[in-house]
Design a protein around this motif. Structure first.
Motif, PDB file in Angstrom:
ATOM      1  N   UNK A 139       0.840  -1.202   0.000  1.00 55.57           N
ATOM      2  CA  UNK A 139       0.000   0.000   0.000  1.00 55.57           C
ATOM      3  C   UNK A 139       0.877   1.254   0.000  1.00 55.57           C
ATOM      4  N   UNK A 140       1.818   1.261   0.903  1.00 54.82           N
ATOM      5  CA  UNK A 140       2.688   2.431   0.978  1.00 54.82           C
ATOM      6  C   UNK A 140       3.505   2.610  -0.295  1.00 54.82           C
ATOM      7  N   UNK A 141       3.888   1.495  -0.889  1.00 55.16           N
ATOM      8  CA  UNK A 141       4.656   1.593  -2.128  1.00 55.16           C
ATOM      9  C   UNK A 141       3.835   2.284  -3.222  1.00 55.16           C
ATOM     10  N   UNK A 142       2.585   1.876  -3.389  1.00 53.05           N
ATOM     11  CA  UNK A 142       1.816   2.500  -4.470  1.00 53.05           C
ATOM     12  C   UNK A 142       1.507   3.952  -4.139  1.00 53.05           C
ATOM     13  N   UNK A 143       1.287   4.236  -2.857  1.00 55.44           N
ATOM     14  CA  UNK A 143       1.068   5.637  -2.504  1.00 55.44           C
ATOM     15  C   UNK A 143       2.306   6.461  -2.844  1.00 55.44           C
ATOM     16  N   UNK A 144       3.472   5.897  -2.567  1.00 53.87           N
ATOM     17  CA  UNK A 144       4.716   6.605  -2.867  1.00 53.87           C
ATOM     18  C   UNK A 144       4.948   6.795  -4.351  1.00 53.87           C
ATOM     19  N   UNK A 145       4.318   5.940  -5.122  1.00 53.16           N
ATOM     20  CA  UNK A 145       4.416   6.127  -6.567  1.00 53.16           C
ATOM     21  C   UNK A 145       3.513   7.251  -7.060  1.00 53.16           C
ATOM     22  N   UNK A 146       2.765   7.812  -6.126  1.00 50.12           N
ATOM     23  CA  UNK A 146       1.885   8.904  -6.530  1.00 50.12           C
ATOM     24  C   UNK A 146       0.477   8.457  -6.854  1.00 50.12           C
ATOM     25  N   UNK A 147       0.165   7.216  -6.515  1.00 46.01           N
ATOM     26  CA  UNK A 147      -1.193   6.724  -6.749  1.00 46.01           C
ATOM     27  C   UNK A 147      -1.965   6.756  -5.443  1.00 46.01           C
ATOM     28  N   UNK A 148      -2.955   7.615  -5.337  1.00 45.61           N
ATOM     29  CA  UNK A 148      -3.688   7.728  -4.079  1.00 45.61           C
ATOM     30  C   UNK A 148      -4.567   6.514  -3.798  1.00 45.61           C
TER      31      UNK A 148
END
Lengths: 357, 357
Positions: A139-148
């Motif tokens: 989850x944190x990885x995708x958020x860090x990619x800029x995907x909310x």
DNA sequence: TTTCAACACGAAAACGTTTTCGCTAAGAAT
DNA sequence: ATTCTTAGCGAAAACGTTTTCGTGTTGAAA
């Protein structure tokens, strides 16, 4: 077989450039009225529609929301989807659905499959296995990619994102208070193991309500079902457990169950034991689904308003997406990690039916 | 915020060309081992993943299936989705869901929204309103655009495409025969208005079974519910209709209902009238959902195998998509309208529970 | 007549890939 | 010494858009 026509083809047919066609179709006043007319007529004739994929590539956004849920054959989750779809459609978004099937690895695979450009953001509810493992790196990885991400129902503090939850705690309190007011003296709780957050909260609500009324929360009156076994396909197991529970605690006159299935099964067992509902024993369930409505007697439940949760989640996500959009024009912000995340709490509602007095 | 890295960025960092990076990552032997190593390591480090949208644009296919169904908060439809998703995922496809909400115009809007490049093919079940209007031009239009469709459950002869249906007719025959064998003498049918094809077929099955056993099909024993009214939210209406029906035909000792809801409601009413199930009256429903399983008494039903339908539909669609793929390399075929379309019929299964002897 | 703005349009870049085709240099063959 | 392969890489096109920046033509202002 008339394949979809493209700007380039229109341009060639009408002997103008692609840019002219594009501008004419968007009604730019850079193009003369004559040409515009001609191009628009031609486009209409051939039913031109811009290619979505090309647009997505150009605009670097897909106008699609990824939904990731543990299970779809489930009344609650499907109502949530309905809510999401409603808002998404209204606001010009599509909805792509992935199922984790309660599995950690499928959850990850699905996320990665969609996070490669297919979607602009996620709305999800965490799988049981993930909750057990307490591994939230994806989850944190995708958020860090800029995907909310917007999480609903099964959420977790370890991930920083918007959340939509139901007020499990107060919902339970409400339900149990109702039983108390209805003169139940020995109120049982049928719940799950603790690792799924919602189960824990509902249990706490039960205890809180009792304590508020100075009633001793007797741990013998709490039945914890191990839902790692596939209850849906082994109903007998569930029935037997409940039956044993009732027999060893034969003073029970009220039952609060953390889901529909436990509640209707409790009713079934009670009836089998010669108890009548709601005279001898009153029952309330959590989650208002089709079972509650159509059981006999129909079941008093705490409604979660799944559709509303979906709607709120969708609005939250789209709001954020479009905020990001306009931000990118501006000066700072981009690296500001202090976007304040919103947690929406949906109030539960006690729907009274025949299983309570 | 580490945004996704692209080929171009890798190329720039490593001071090679984009083509070299692409080839190295795909393991082309055009590139020296040294460079390949270096590039792959770098890509791994930065967790490179090819952008799906760009691939879709290049390959002119999206590897996504569009599902279009009337309603998602519905046990049958969600099982079908589960089946589709299972196969789709296994075969490398994603699934995008649109809801028509039984409305003709929403069906069209959703189709057009997805037909502009977002999906490679459709799996759908026709909305009630469309069936009423008998207007199927949008289906044929998208097929003519080269987008294949697979229809399931609610299908229609006017559209030439692959279909997956359940054997409604024989399912009903089986059910009614069961009642006859169980010694029911006056078997009632509770059904819907005729325009939804499946309803009609189930009615025909009922009649057929009776006639085979030389039993007169008394039209008084057929109750047609007008399901244009929102039954789910006006249960009383349904109950009252059924009650009146039972009272005016008090010899009824067997009921076959074309869906779960009608069946459990019939049981409810029967019990209210002092009849016991299955002793006085036996009941069978169509559609095996959660209600049937958890009703008391549990309901004997004709199972439609929704998940299997979904799986078959997905396989059918993907097979066709990949056939088209390889065809395009070949000589003729392209304009051959005589692709033979397949109709898969799923056998129903009678699941016996407590509502029959 | 010269200059200038306005008008109408086209060329090209960009989004991120894959793939075809060329090109260069080095070693092998003649 | 000259030609031919081949290995290793890059340029460019293509997928379908939108948008920015020219550019040529026209009519009016100077």
């Amino acid at each position: 077989m008339r394949k979809k026509i493209t700007l380039k083809q229109i341009a060639r047919e009408l002997d103008v450039s692609v840019s002219t066609v594009s501008k004419a179709l968007s009604g730019s006043k850079e193009i003369s009225e004559d040409t515009t007319q001609k191009i628009q007529a031609f486009a209409k004739l051939y039913n031109y529609r811009p290619n979505n994929i090309a647009l997505s590539l150009k605009n670097r956004k897909t106008k699609t929301i990824g939904i990731l849920i543990p299970e779809i054959v489930h009344h609650f989750f499907s109502t949530v989807i309905r809510g999401i779809e409603l808002i998404a459609n209204r606001r010009g978004y599509n909805v792509i659905v992935g199922l984790s099937n309660e599995s950690f690895s499928k959850e990850i695979i699905n996320m990665e499959m969609l996070a490669n450009g297919s979607i602009d953001g996620f709305i999800l509810s965490i799988s049981k296995e993930t909750l057990l493992k307490q591994d939230y790196h994806h989850f944190n990885a995708t958020i860090n990619q800029g995907i909310p991400i917007v999480m609903f129902d099964r959420v977790v503090n370890e991930v920083n994102c918007d959340k939509v939850i139901v007020d499990d705690f107060n919902g339970s309190v409400k339900a149990v208070k109702k039983l108390i007011e209805n003169n139940c003296k020995n109120i049982a709780l049928i719940t799950t193991m603790d690792y799924v957050s919602v189960g824990r909260l509902r249990t706490q609500g039960y205890i809180e309500a009792l304590e508020e009324h100075k009633i001793f929360a007797d741990s013998n009156l709490i039945l914890k079902i191990d839902d790692s076994l596939d209850v849906e396909n082994h109903l007998e197991v569930l029935e037997n457990e409940i039956e044993r529970f009732f027999k060893t605690n034969n003073t029970i006159d009220g039952v609060f169950a953390v889901n529909e299935l436990y509640a209707v099964t409790a009713m079934k067992v009670a009836r089998k034991l010669g108890l009548s509902i709601p005279e001898d024993i009153q029952v309330i369930g959590f989650t208002d689904g089709v079972l509650s409505k159509h059981a006999t007697p129909s079941l008093t439940t705490v409604s979660q308003h799944g559709q509303k949760m979906g709607e709120q989640a969708a609005n939250l996500l789209i709001d954020r997406l479009e905020a990001i959009d306009s931000e990118s024009d501006q000066y700072i912000v981009n690296d500001n990690p202090k976007h304040d995340f919103i947690k929406i709490v949906i109030e539960t509602e006690l729907i009274e039916r025949e299983s309570t007095k």
